[in-house]
Design a protein around this motif. Structure first.
Motif, mmCIF file in Angstrom:
data_model
loop_
_atom_site.group_PDB
_atom_site.id
_atom_site.type_symbol
_atom_site.label_atom_id
_atom_site.label_comp_id
_atom_site.label_asym_id
_atom_site.label_seq_id
_atom_site.Cartn_x
_atom_site.Cartn_y
_atom_site.Cartn_z
ATOM 1 N N LEU A 337 0.363 17.839 -6.708
ATOM 2 C CA LEU A 337 1.194 18.712 -7.535
ATOM 3 C C LEU A 337 2.634 18.526 -7.084
ATOM 4 C CD1 LEU A 337 1.631 21.004 -9.612
ATOM 5 C CD2 LEU A 337 1.281 22.627 -7.737
ATOM 6 N N GLU A 338 3.499 18.107 -7.996
ATOM 7 C CA GLU A 338 4.895 17.835 -7.666
ATOM 8 C C GLU A 338 5.825 18.668 -8.538
ATOM 9 O OE1 GLU A 338 4.470 13.156 -6.234
ATOM 10 O OE2 GLU A 338 5.460 13.650 -8.138
ATOM 11 N N VAL A 339 6.822 19.266 -7.905
ATOM 12 C CA VAL A 339 7.875 19.998 -8.604
ATOM 13 C C VAL A 339 9.184 19.299 -8.268
ATOM 14 C CG1 VAL A 339 9.054 22.200 -8.904
ATOM 15 C CG2 VAL A 339 6.593 22.158 -8.458
ATOM 16 N N THR A 340 9.844 18.762 -9.291
ATOM 17 C CA THR A 340 11.020 17.922 -9.094
ATOM 18 C C THR A 340 12.241 18.552 -9.739
ATOM 19 O OG1 THR A 340 9.635 15.940 -9.096
ATOM 20 C CG2 THR A 340 11.981 15.613 -9.479
ATOM 21 N N ASP A 341 13.351 18.531 -9.009
ATOM 22 C CA ASP A 341 14.636 18.975 -9.572
ATOM 23 C C ASP A 341 15.600 17.796 -9.580
ATOM 24 O OD1 ASP A 341 16.570 19.004 -7.140
ATOM 25 O OD2 ASP A 341 14.828 20.096 -6.384
ATOM 26 N N LEU A 346 18.629 16.601 -0.340
ATOM 27 C CA LEU A 346 18.692 17.191 0.998
ATOM 28 C C LEU A 346 19.043 16.120 2.012
ATOM 29 C CD1 LEU A 346 15.401 19.239 0.679
ATOM 30 C CD2 LEU A 346 17.679 20.214 0.655
ATOM 31 N N SER A 347 19.689 16.529 3.099
ATOM 32 C CA SER A 347 20.028 15.591 4.170
ATOM 33 C C SER A 347 18.776 15.265 4.983
ATOM 34 C CB SER A 347 21.102 16.194 5.073
ATOM 35 O OG SER A 347 20.593 17.335 5.759
ATOM 36 N N GLU A 348 18.828 14.139 5.717
ATOM 37 C CA GLU A 348 17.687 13.727 6.531
ATOM 38 C C GLU A 348 17.388 14.751 7.629
ATOM 39 O OE1 GLU A 348 15.637 11.281 6.055
ATOM 40 O OE2 GLU A 348 16.702 10.628 4.257
ATOM 41 N N GLU A 349 18.421 15.317 8.212
ATOM 42 C CA GLU A 349 18.222 16.319 9.258
ATOM 43 C C GLU A 349 17.509 17.549 8.715
ATOM 44 O OE1 GLU A 349 20.865 18.972 12.443
ATOM 45 O OE2 GLU A 349 21.846 17.573 11.079
ATOM 46 N N THR A 350 17.916 17.972 7.513
ATOM 47 C CA THR A 350 17.265 19.134 6.900
ATOM 48 C C THR A 350 15.819 18.823 6.541
ATOM 49 O OG1 THR A 350 19.403 19.820 5.985
ATOM 50 C CG2 THR A 350 17.428 20.805 5.030
ATOM 51 N N LEU A 351 15.570 17.618 5.988
ATOM 52 C CA LEU A 351 14.208 17.242 5.604
ATOM 53 C C LEU A 351 13.274 17.201 6.806
ATOM 54 C CD1 LEU A 351 14.862 14.387 3.011
ATOM 55 C CD2 LEU A 351 13.867 16.620 2.552
ATOM 56 N N PHE A 384 1.764 19.475 2.723
ATOM 57 C CA PHE A 384 2.947 19.812 1.929
ATOM 58 C C PHE A 384 4.134 19.049 2.500
ATOM 59 C CE2 PHE A 384 6.854 22.352 1.625
ATOM 60 C CZ PHE A 384 7.007 22.378 0.249
ATOM 61 N N ARG A 385 4.923 18.450 1.608
ATOM 62 C CA ARG A 385 6.120 17.746 2.057
ATOM 63 C C ARG A 385 7.187 17.772 0.977
ATOM 64 N NH1 ARG A 385 6.402 11.715 1.231
ATOM 65 N NH2 ARG A 385 5.135 11.252 -0.604
ATOM 66 N N ILE A 386 8.430 17.514 1.387
ATOM 67 C CA ILE A 386 9.570 17.439 0.483
ATOM 68 C C ILE A 386 10.293 16.128 0.753
ATOM 69 C CG2 ILE A 386 11.765 18.485 -0.190
ATOM 70 C CD1 ILE A 386 10.685 21.166 0.528
ATOM 71 N N PHE A 387 10.709 15.442 -0.296
ATOM 72 C CA PHE A 387 11.435 14.182 -0.133
ATOM 73 C C PHE A 387 12.455 14.037 -1.253
ATOM 74 C CE2 PHE A 387 7.448 13.515 -2.379
ATOM 75 C CZ PHE A 387 7.849 12.858 -3.540
ATOM 76 N N ASN A 388 13.512 13.307 -0.965
ATOM 77 C CA ASN A 388 14.531 13.030 -1.969
ATOM 78 C C ASN A 388 14.012 12.017 -2.979
ATOM 79 O OD1 ASN A 388 16.635 14.715 -1.016
ATOM 80 N ND2 ASN A 388 17.158 13.229 0.571
ATOM 81 N N THR A 390 13.882 8.835 -5.454
ATOM 82 C CA THR A 390 14.389 7.469 -5.306
ATOM 83 C C THR A 390 15.568 7.199 -6.223
ATOM 84 O OG1 THR A 390 12.723 6.727 -6.918
ATOM 85 C CG2 THR A 390 12.149 6.567 -4.585
ATOM 86 N N SER A 391 15.720 7.984 -7.284
ATOM 87 C CA SER A 391 16.859 7.805 -8.201
ATOM 88 C C SER A 391 18.171 8.235 -7.570
ATOM 89 C CB SER A 391 16.621 8.604 -9.491
ATOM 90 O OG SER A 391 16.543 9.989 -9.203
ATOM 91 N N GLY A 392 18.105 8.959 -6.452
ATOM 92 C CA GLY A 392 19.321 9.439 -5.810
ATOM 93 C C GLY A 392 19.740 10.818 -6.273
ATOM 94 N N ARG A 393 19.020 11.385 -7.226
ATOM 95 C CA ARG A 393 19.334 12.724 -7.744
ATOM 96 C C ARG A 393 18.162 13.658 -7.475
ATOM 97 N NH1 ARG A 393 20.709 12.928 -13.824
ATOM 98 N NH2 ARG A 393 21.092 15.079 -13.210
ATOM 99 N N GLY A 394 18.453 14.738 -6.761
ATOM 100 C CA GLY A 394 17.462 15.777 -6.579
ATOM 101 C C GLY A 394 16.388 15.455 -5.554
ATOM 102 N N ALA A 395 15.423 16.374 -5.467
ATOM 103 C CA ALA A 395 14.332 16.263 -4.503
ATOM 104 C C ALA A 395 13.023 16.682 -5.162
ATOM 105 C CB ALA A 395 14.609 17.131 -3.271
ATOM 106 N N THR A 396 11.922 16.342 -4.506
ATOM 107 C CA THR A 396 10.586 16.668 -5.003
ATOM 108 C C THR A 396 9.793 17.368 -3.912
ATOM 109 O OG1 THR A 396 10.527 14.804 -6.552
ATOM 110 C CG2 THR A 396 8.412 15.725 -5.864
ATOM 111 N N ALA A 397 9.197 18.501 -4.270
ATOM 112 C CA ALA A 397 8.266 19.208 -3.387
ATOM 113 C C ALA A 397 6.853 18.835 -3.816
ATOM 114 C CB ALA A 397 8.481 20.713 -3.473
ATOM 115 N N GLU A 398 6.053 18.384 -2.880
ATOM 116 C CA GLU A 398 4.728 17.845 -3.197
ATOM 117 C C GLU A 398 3.651 18.552 -2.390
ATOM 118 O OE1 GLU A 398 3.630 13.371 -3.529
ATOM 119 O OE2 GLU A 398 3.054 13.997 -1.502
ATOM 120 N N ILE A 399 2.618 19.006 -3.095
ATOM 121 C CA ILE A 399 1.433 19.575 -2.461
ATOM 122 C C ILE A 399 0.283 18.611 -2.703
ATOM 123 C CG2 ILE A 399 -0.192 21.496 -2.402
ATOM 124 C CD1 ILE A 399 2.017 23.295 -3.442
#
Length: 406
Positions: A337-341, A346-351, A384-388, A390-399
């Motif tokens: 399940l992915e929710v993408t904006d 997000l920065s690497e440190e925050t991720l 559960f994970r979050i990653f930026n 690949t398009s360079g815009r936004g992030a995706t939360a994945e369960i």
């Protein structure tokens, strides 16, 4: 590296013991004894010099291992040249070198060493062939069959060890990944248990303090405006503290005690999405759900809260008028399940720290929503994970949840 050095000492010892039988069977001529002993002495010197020179970096270790194997290979080839070349029964020792190269080296270094072994074997066979041509009555057919079998054995030794080395490397990486995930899960559970204990211990004094502040506010006269404002601000801050501790305690108790239920996740997500869209009718949600029914076991209440939190986070991260995307699909034996904006990402440190309690990018956030998502996924045997993106815009939360077979 220490294993190679020990192995080399054993080889030197065995070759030294075998010197007399080689001379007795005329495999080694007496005129070549000095050359044979000189090669063994050079190997022993190289062993002594190499003792303790073990780099820590993976790339440097590969280079040192390649050098060590090349030295052993050249020494073995040199000894074979003066003791029968390809007709020496010990020529099969090249299979051991080939096996070690395929096992200990990676990628280009492994291929380079494998080619080196075959080239030296070819030189040994060439010398044997030239000697056989000037020998009367030599059967070259048997010689070619012997050469072919040697090439097959050396190549097969390298290929088998290289293949299984790759499998072992993949399994090692998988074990490390599982260990890291388990370590993170244990750390999050420990933090949850610690916070739940704190909330239990602090609940009584906080509630008592809240009641005393309310009594103080009632006793203040209307003329004491400044004092009333300060007490009201203090009471508001205290209410926020109580809510944070209660939320943390509820998250931990739900993750630890709530029962898992088998649900059809498409229907659950569609129902939750309809409820959320009624309260957020200004937001455009584009959903992509698989038509195939997907069942999994999860904590329905915890999952519902997590899904709403992820949708709200996506809206807050997005600019006005942009869409958010919800995907539900199956890959192998997992449901995703992915929710993408389409926000700033997000920065690497925050991720690297997202999911820990009280780690958040929001000014007024507390990080408990993502912590709750991590606990919910882990309780269901998922991740559960979050990653930026690949398009360079936004992030995706994945369960990711394990698929429950119908």
């Amino acid at each position: 590296m220490p294993g190679l050095i020990r192995f080399r000492w054993i080889a030197i010892f065995c070759l030294t013991l075998g010197l007399i039988p080689l001379i007795h069977w005329h495999v080694l001529q007496k005129r070549d004894i000095f050359y044979f002993v000189a090669v063994l002495a050079l190997l022993a010197t190289f062993n002594v010099v190499s003792q303790g020179l073990w780099p820590r970096e993976e790339q440097a270790r590969q280079k040192h291992t390649l050098v060590h194997l090349w030295v052993d290979l050249l020494a073995a080839a040199g000894l074979l040249f003066v003791s029968g070349s390809a007709q020496n029964p010990f020529v099969s020792i090249l299979c051991i070198h080939s096996f070690l190269g395929g096992m200990l080296l990676r990628q280009r270094a492994s291929y380079l060493f494998g080619i080196s072994v075959l080239l030296l074997l070819g030189l040994l066979q060439l010398e044997t062939y030239l000697d056989a041509k000037i020998t009367l009555g030599a059967d070259l057919t048997d010689l070619w069959l012997s050469f072919l079998s040697q090439w097959v054995l050396v190549t097969a030794s390298w290929f088998v060890s290289h293949y299984f080395s790759g499998l072992l490397k993949k399994n090692e990486m998988r074990i490390r990944l599982l260990q890291d995930r388990q370590h993170q899960a244990d750390r999050l559970k420990s933090l949850g248990a610690l916070t739940a204990g704190f909330s239990h211990q602090l609940a009584t004094p906080m509630n008592s303090l809240k009641l005393r502040m309310e009594r103080g506010l009632r006793k203040l006269s209307d003329q004491e405006v400044a004092a009333r404002e300060e007490l009201e601000k203090a009471k508001s801050s205290l209410d926020e503290c109580v809510q944070v501790f209660q939320h943390m305690a509820s998250v931990f108790s739900q993750s630890a005690e709530a029962e898992l239920q088998t649900v059809e996740i498409q229907k659950l997500c569609e129902d939750l999405l309809k409820v959320w869209e009624k309260e957020n009718n200004t937001i455009t949600v584009e959903k992509h759900f698989m038509a195939e029914p997907l069942n999994c076991r999860l904590q329905v209440l915890a999952f519902s809260n997590t899904f709403f939190d992820l949708l709200n986070n996506a809206v807050e991260a997005s600019s006005a008028g942009s869409k958010i995307y919800v995907r539900l699909f199956k890959l192998d034996s997992w449901i995703y399940l992915e929710v993408t904006d389409l926000g700033e990402g997000l920065s690497e440190e925050t991720l690297s720290r997202l999911g820990e309690p009280f780690v958040t990018t929001k000014v007024d956030g507390n990080g408990l929503g993502l912590y709750s998502a991590s606990m919910m996924a882990q309780a269901a045997g998922g991740e559960f994970r979050i990653f930026n993106n690949t398009s360079g815009r936004g992030a995706t939360a994945e369960i990711r949840l394990p698929l429950e077979e119908a």
